[in-house]
Design an enzyme around this catalytic site. Structure first.
Site, PDB file in Angstrom:
ATOM      1  N   LYS A 124      -9.754  12.441   9.355  1.00 23.13           N
ATOM      2  CA  LYS A 124      -9.085  11.933  10.384  1.00 23.13           C
ATOM      3  C   LYS A 124      -8.936  13.155  11.661  1.00 23.13           C
ATOM      4  CE  LYS A 124      -5.977   8.590   8.558  1.00 23.13           C
ATOM      5  NZ  LYS A 124      -6.173   7.543   9.376  1.00 23.13           N
ATOM      6  N   ASP A 162       2.054   6.307   5.682  1.00 27.98           N
ATOM      7  CA  ASP A 162       1.046   5.288   5.071  1.00 27.98           C
ATOM      8  C   ASP A 162       1.344   4.528   3.863  1.00 27.98           C
ATOM      9  OD1 ASP A 162      -1.698   3.982   5.914  1.00 27.98           O
ATOM     10  OD2 ASP A 162      -2.800   5.649   5.027  1.00 27.98           O
ATOM     11  N   ASP A 171      -2.228  10.456   4.411  1.00 23.78           N
ATOM     12  CA  ASP A 171      -3.708   9.938   4.508  1.00 23.78           C
ATOM     13  C   ASP A 171      -4.332  10.795   5.407  1.00 23.78           C
ATOM     14  OD1 ASP A 171      -6.169   8.779   4.559  1.00 23.78           O
ATOM     15  OD2 ASP A 171      -5.383   6.922   6.116  1.00 23.78           O
ATOM     16  N   ARG A 181      -7.330  -0.425   1.637  1.00 17.55           N
ATOM     17  CA  ARG A 181      -8.117  -1.775   0.909  1.00 17.55           C
ATOM     18  C   ARG A 181      -8.476  -1.333  -0.594  1.00 17.55           C
ATOM     19  NH1 ARG A 181     -12.173  -2.695   6.088  1.00 17.55           N
ATOM     20  NH2 ARG A 181     -10.016  -1.824   6.720  1.00 17.55           N
ATOM     21  N   LYS A 223       0.995  -1.270   0.130  1.00 20.70           N
ATOM     22  CA  LYS A 223      -0.020  -0.080  -0.077  1.00 20.70           C
ATOM     23  C   LYS A 223       0.835   1.262   0.246  1.00 20.70           C
ATOM     24  CE  LYS A 223      -2.990   2.470   3.370  1.00 20.70           C
ATOM     25  NZ  LYS A 223      -3.386   2.408   4.648  1.00 20.70           N
ATOM     26  N   GLU A 261      -9.391   3.668   2.942  1.00 26.43           N
ATOM     27  CA  GLU A 261      -8.785   3.590   1.344  1.00 26.43           C
ATOM     28  C   GLU A 261      -7.813   2.816   1.153  1.00 26.43           C
ATOM     29  OE1 GLU A 261      -5.565   4.884   3.541  1.00 26.43           O
ATOM     30  OE2 GLU A 261      -7.475   5.571   3.980  1.00 26.43           O
TER      31      GLU A 261
END
Length: 504
Positions: free
Chosen positions: A280, A291, A273, A354, A268, A352
């Site tokens: 968040k 991330d 993020d 996945r 990933k 996001e």
């Protein structure tokens, strides 16, 4: 320049350096000496071990006691590191040696050249113990100063030269070549993870990954937003559409000599993020530059496999995007169509990872690999369940267990996790094939695993490693682990691939 490491079989009294490193264990009545500590004690006329007792050294893990030799030996400083308690046979695990070696490197700032006697712990060094000594020394000496201006002259920089004392230097050199390659790969991951997101946006991460691959002879391919649209990568495009810095897909391919296995790696690559529209909290959002740690790990791993010339074919597929809120961002209630035609209703734009991994796994599976290994900072639930140092591993039972076994050999903490079938119901959607996030937070790490499983073809062995906590150390340094990017799980991925090769 990265530090160097060499081996020597010269007598201790013939060696020179700015410091010597020895180890002691933790005993019921005080420190337990090892052969290296006893050798330095003899060299110093029996003064070392009594001095440790006077200073209150206990031999616990991460304990480092530095003492001057007052001219009584060829080294001005002795660093005595703790190994913790030995096992029932009196031996110490390789990971204890690795951590001790790293703690010594961190404690010896300002000492340019270091001689290590840690290979003598537990008797004559085998390859695994020598790897532990070398990896700990080099990884513990890591620092990230790319954004430090006006560094003071004469500051205590980490050691730049390590010499490991062994019975046979010629035999040890092969092991140290591997150690150098592994340390370089881990440092690459740490550098990428530590780089701020304004400088490491999707196109830049793809470019740096391609450059690293091409340096070791890999075939590199980068898909831009137009190619992603043409290829049906709806998940990557959806996550990346809220940013002006458009998404990418990086592919790196290695063909090993005499390869009999084909391994797919997926990681990933969310370069930042914010959570998107499901934003968040502001507190600690800055840590979300990490991330993309999974992407960095698989980039470094395929480069490492190529550098070691392992007899295996490896293809890394790396989805890269920046998840930001804007007028063009994807929304809760959107339905996303992935490369393999499956559709997900978006219920949380902060789930996001996945979404981009779905496309990448579908693409990687098209190569018909023998196994698929994926790693990502997928869920905060991983840290709730296992803490910040232990990754969760899910997937096919046999491959999952092989990954966990490899993690034990490499020293990266991991734990096998189930995929209970009843949790799959939490992904049911009334309008699409599934939702991307279950509002019920129970078993969140495992639900994330179920989502990824939807994109793995039947019969393909696969494993998912959730490194949300272990990939980025927000606390104090420990052992060979610095603050910031850690490099997890490069060493486990390498050990897993080597295990697959050994199976034939």
């Amino acid at each position: 320049m990265p530090p160097t490491i060499t081996a020597t079989d010269h007598p201790l009294e013939k060696l020179t350096g700015d410091a010597v490193v020895v180890a002691v264990g933790k005993g019921p009545d005080g420190p337990l000496p090892t052969p290296g500590a006893e050798a330095v004690d003899r060299l110093l006329g029996g003064r070392l071990l009594p001095a440790l007792a006077d200073l209150g050294a206990r031999g616990t893990e991460d304990e480092v006691t530095r003492m001057p030799t007052f001219g009584q030996g060829p080294f001005p400083v002795v660093a005595v590191v703790g190994l913790g308690a030995p096992d029932a046979t009196g031996a110490y695990p390789a990971e204890a040696v690795r951590r001790a070696s790293g703690a010594a490197s961190r404690a010896l700032g300002g000492r340019r050249s270091v001689v290590s006697l840690l290979a003598a712990v537990g008797g004559a060094p085998d390859a695994g113990r020598l790897h532990a000594v070398g990896e700990g020394a080099l990884l513990g000496a890591y620092e990230f100063t790319a954004y430090k201006s006006d560094l003071p002259a004469g500051r205590p920089t980490p050691p730049s030269e390590f010499t490991v004392v062994v019975p046979d230097a010629g035999v040890a050199e092969d092991a140290l070549r591997r150690v150098r390659a592994v340390a370089d790969a881990v440092a690459l991951v740490r550098d990428l993870v530590n780089t701020p997101p304004n400088d490491l946006f999707p196109a830049e991460l793809a470019a740096r990954g391609a450059a690293a691959g091409e340096k070791v002879g890999l075939a590199a391919e980068i898909l831009d937003e137009d190619a992603l649209l043409a290829g049906g990568y709806g998940g990557i495009l959806a996550v990346g559409q809220g940013s002006t810095r458009k998404p990418r897909l990086l592919r790196l391919a290695y063909s090993g000599p005499g390869a009999r296995k084909k391994v797919a790696l997926v990681g990933k690559g969310i370069t930042f993020d914010s959570g998107g529209l499901s934003i968040k909290p502001a507190l600690k959002m800055e840590d979300m530059k990490s991330d993309m740690a999974g992407a960095a790990a698989v980039i470094a791993t395929v480069c490492l496999v190529a550098q070691l010339r392992l007899p295996v074919d490896v293809v890394a597929t790396v989805p890269i995007a920046e998840n930001l809120p804007s007028g063009t961002a994807y929304r809760p209630a959107d339905v996303v169509t992935f490369r393999n035609g499956k559709k997900a209703e978006i219920t949380n734009t902060d789930a996001e990872g996945r979404v981009v991994l779905a496309d990448a796994i579908a693409r990687a599976a098209e190569d018909r690999p023998d196994v698929l290994l994926e790693t990502s900072t997928l869920t905060g639930a991983q840290m709730v369940a296992l803490g910040s140092r232990t990754a969760g591993v899910m997937g096919s039972d046999d491959l999952r267990d092989a990954v966990v076994a490899a993690s034990k050999r490499s020293g990266e903490g991991m734990w096998p996790m189930p995929l209970p079938p009843e949790l799959r119901k939490g992904l049911d959607s009334p309008i699409a094939d599934f939702v991307n996030a279950n509002p019920d937070r129970m078993g969140g790490m495992l639900v994330g695993g179920h989502f990824l499983k939807e994109f793995v073809p039947d019969g393909l062995p696969w494993a998912h490693i959730d490194i949300a906590g272990p990939s980025y150390n927000t606390g104090s340094p420990w052992g060979y682990t610095p603050k910031g990017g850690t490099g997890v799980p490069v060493r486990t991925l390498l050990a897993t691939i080597e295990g697959l090769i050994a199976e034939g």
